[in-house]
Design a protein around this motif. Structure first.
Motif, PDB file in Angstrom:
ATOM      1  N   TYR A 111      42.893  38.829  35.523  1.00 43.66           N
ATOM      2  CA  TYR A 111      42.062  39.175  34.377  1.00 43.66           C
ATOM      3  C   TYR A 111      41.711  40.663  34.371  1.00 43.66           C
ATOM      4  O   TYR A 111      41.810  41.336  33.335  1.00 43.66           O
ATOM      5  N   LEU A 112      41.281  41.176  35.514  1.00 39.82           N
ATOM      6  CA  LEU A 112      40.862  42.576  35.578  1.00 39.82           C
ATOM      7  C   LEU A 112      42.031  43.517  35.311  1.00 39.82           C
ATOM      8  O   LEU A 112      41.857  44.584  34.709  1.00 39.82           O
TER       9      LEU A 112
ATOM     10  N   LEU B 184      29.927  43.429  37.198  1.00 42.47           N
ATOM     11  CA  LEU B 184      30.595  42.352  37.925  1.00 42.47           C
ATOM     12  C   LEU B 184      29.621  41.718  38.903  1.00 42.47           C
ATOM     13  O   LEU B 184      28.769  42.408  39.484  1.00 42.47           O
TER      14      LEU B 184
ATOM     15  N   ILE C 134      34.712  46.783  30.956  1.00 36.50           N
ATOM     16  CA  ILE C 134      34.093  45.990  32.026  1.00 36.50           C
ATOM     17  C   ILE C 134      32.834  46.741  32.458  1.00 36.50           C
ATOM     18  O   ILE C 134      32.911  47.795  33.107  1.00 36.50           O
TER      19      ILE C 134
ATOM     20  N   SER D 223      32.071  41.861  44.676  1.00 45.55           N
ATOM     21  CA  SER D 223      31.735  42.554  43.434  1.00 45.55           C
ATOM     22  C   SER D 223      31.701  44.061  43.648  1.00 45.55           C
ATOM     23  O   SER D 223      32.125  44.825  42.780  1.00 45.55           O
TER      24      SER D 223
ATOM     25  N   VAL E 275      31.659  40.246  34.267  1.00 45.27           N
ATOM     26  CA  VAL E 275      32.495  39.249  34.942  1.00 45.27           C
ATOM     27  C   VAL E 275      31.687  38.576  36.045  1.00 45.27           C
ATOM     28  O   VAL E 275      31.106  39.258  36.899  1.00 45.27           O
TER      29      VAL E 275
ATOM     30  N   LEU F  97      32.595  36.865  31.175  1.00 45.50           N
ATOM     31  CA  LEU F  97      33.830  36.198  31.600  1.00 45.50           C
ATOM     32  C   LEU F  97      33.487  35.379  32.834  1.00 45.50           C
ATOM     33  O   LEU F  97      33.194  35.921  33.899  1.00 45.50           O
ATOM     34  N   ASN F  98      33.491  34.057  32.680  1.00 41.87           N
ATOM     35  CA  ASN F  98      33.045  33.135  33.722  1.00 41.87           C
ATOM     36  C   ASN F  98      34.251  32.654  34.528  1.00 41.87           C
ATOM     37  O   ASN F  98      34.991  31.781  34.096  1.00 41.87           O
ATOM     38  N   LEU F  99      34.430  33.230  35.716  1.00 40.94           N
ATOM     39  CA  LEU F  99      35.568  32.892  36.576  1.00 40.94           C
ATOM     40  C   LEU F  99      35.112  32.193  37.851  1.00 40.94           C
ATOM     41  O   LEU F  99      35.770  32.280  38.885  1.00 40.94           O
TER      42      LEU F  99
ATOM     43  N   SER G 287      40.594  36.371  39.440  1.00 42.32           N
ATOM     44  CA  SER G 287      39.960  37.520  38.782  1.00 42.32           C
ATOM     45  C   SER G 287      40.879  38.732  38.747  1.00 42.32           C
ATOM     46  O   SER G 287      40.797  39.558  37.835  1.00 42.32           O
TER      47      SER G 287
ATOM     48  N   GLY H 160      43.619  37.124  30.092  1.00 41.95           N
ATOM     49  CA  GLY H 160      42.611  37.972  29.488  1.00 41.95           C
ATOM     50  C   GLY H 160      42.843  38.218  28.011  1.00 41.95           C
ATOM     51  O   GLY H 160      41.914  38.571  27.283  1.00 41.95           O
TER      52      GLY H 160
ATOM     53  N   LEU I 244      34.599  36.472  41.389  1.00 39.72           N
ATOM     54  CA  LEU I 244      35.666  37.422  41.693  1.00 39.72           C
ATOM     55  C   LEU I 244      36.624  36.874  42.736  1.00 39.72           C
ATOM     56  O   LEU I 244      37.009  37.557  43.682  1.00 39.72           O
TER      57      LEU I 244
END
Length: 372
Positions: free
Chosen positions: A19-20, A34, A31, A42, A9, A70-72, A16, A302, A12
């Motif tokens: 998603y998490l 991060l 995962i 992170s 990921v 996962l590009n947040l 995020s 997600g 954050l």
């Protein structure tokens, strides 16, 4: 069933957490790492996920065991991080929009195809029971031939609640690129791809005042249009009107309505996974609530990534790169039309993704991949 798919990921921020919450304990994924520009973020997130490691972005992309990123990140760097991920030989799933310009979005999709990796993109909210039940109702003929639709997103502005709203009001921001992906994605699920657009836009004021957080009272500049409206011509002949605005207090309009020859559907907010779908049939006397008949029940952010992981050549990802590129071109063409004062035909075409069968919460949370 195989080993869980290993995900890294990047970014954050506020989104995020959602998603998490979905992915951290889902059996389809692990995962593994991060990363964030703020190393404390992170580190804090990694401390809550067994086996996850806090890394720099560069080290995360170098890890051979990370299969999908996962590009947040914020929209302005979506393309940069996605392209770096693809160049590292990894799949990427990016928060909406795919990119802030159509050429960057096209580059992401084309480079991924050349590299043999997958691209996915939010929103996956449209895979929930709200939009999918409406889709099933249309496909089942409950409103006859669909003729038109309307979509309305209106708010007085995110600066009222967001402590750092600057990016909403600079290039790449604005109500259409921010919230339009939900509404346009839903319209394409319901009515199919878009052939051409006509748009108009305005800007109510040149600055905004932050309404919460440590910068409360600070003024920020507005560099983009904050009220965007337009018409989408769908390939099937239906016409949708869309309004996205940071310049209104309230509205009584349904988030989305779809009108056909024999009925009208009121569709819930596509920024949420569920909600009531209501039907008013020709000759009827009142709205009737439809029971959920399709979609991931109790969905959460997600599931689009897990849907991507479980995709096959026979069932492409429902929140895939080609679909996201078509949504992005629809939005950027609307903005371009507003500037140029003309109708713009699109260059991309996206297939309507496969309908999501009604999938109970315990089923999609328990399965390693969505095989539907």
């Amino acid at each position: 069933m195989g080993d869980p798919h290993r995900v890294g990921v990047v970014g954050l921020g506020v989104i995020s957490r959602a998603y998490l919450e979905t992915l951290a304990d889902h059996p389809a994924v692990t995962i593994a790492a991060l990363a964030d520009l703020d190393a404390s973020r992170s580190a804090a997130a990694a401390a809550t996920i067994p086996g996850a490691e806090a890394l720099s972005v560069e080290r995360l992309l170098e890890r051979p065991d990370v299969q999908t990123v996962l590009n947040l990140t914020i929209p302005a760097v979506h393309a940069e991080i996605s392209l770096a991920t693809i160049d590292a030989g990894k799949n990427v799933y990016v928060e909406k929009p795919l990119a802030v310009t159509f050429p960057d979005g096209r580059l992401i999709v084309d480079r991924a195809a050349a590299a043999g990796v997958r691209v996915g993109c939010a929103p996956d909210t449209v895979l929930g029971t709200g939009t999918q039940t409406a889709r099933a109702a249309i496909d089942g003929g409950l409103i006859g031939r669909p003729l038109s639709a309307s979509a309305v997103m209106l708010t007085p502005g995110h600066e009222r609640w967001h402590p750092h709203p600057d990016f909403y009001y600079v290039e790449g921001g604005g109500p259409l690129l921010d919230m339009g992906p939900y509404y346009i994605s839903a319209l394409i699920h319901l009515l199919g791809p878009v052939r051409a657009v006509v748009g108009a836009a305005s800007r109510l004021r040149t600055e905004r005042v932050i309404g919460s957080g440590p910068r409360i009272g600070q003024r920020i500049p507005v560099e983009v249009d904050t009220h965007v409206t337009g018409v989408l011509e769908h390939v099937n002949g239906a016409l949708s009107t869309i309004t996205t605005s940071f310049d209104g207090v309230a509205t009584t309009a349904a988030p989305i309505e779809v009108r056909g020859e024999t009925g009208t559907l009121a569709v819930p907010d596509p920024n949420h996974f569920d909600g009531e779908v209501r039907l008013f049939a020709l000759g009827g006397t009142e709205w009737r609530v439809l029971e959920p008949r399709a979609g991931y029940a109790g969905g959460s952010r997600g599931i689009g990534l897990v849907d991507l992981v479980g995709a096959t050549p026979q069932r492409p990802p429902r929140a895939g790169g080609d679909f996201a590129l078509h949504v992005l071109e629809t939005m950027t063409a609307l903005l371009g039309s507003a500037v140029e004062g003309r109708r713009i035909e699109l260059t991309t075409v996206a297939e309507r993704p496969a309908l999501v069968p009604l999938t109970p919460l315990e089923e999609w949370k328990a399965h390693h991949a969505y095989g539907h």
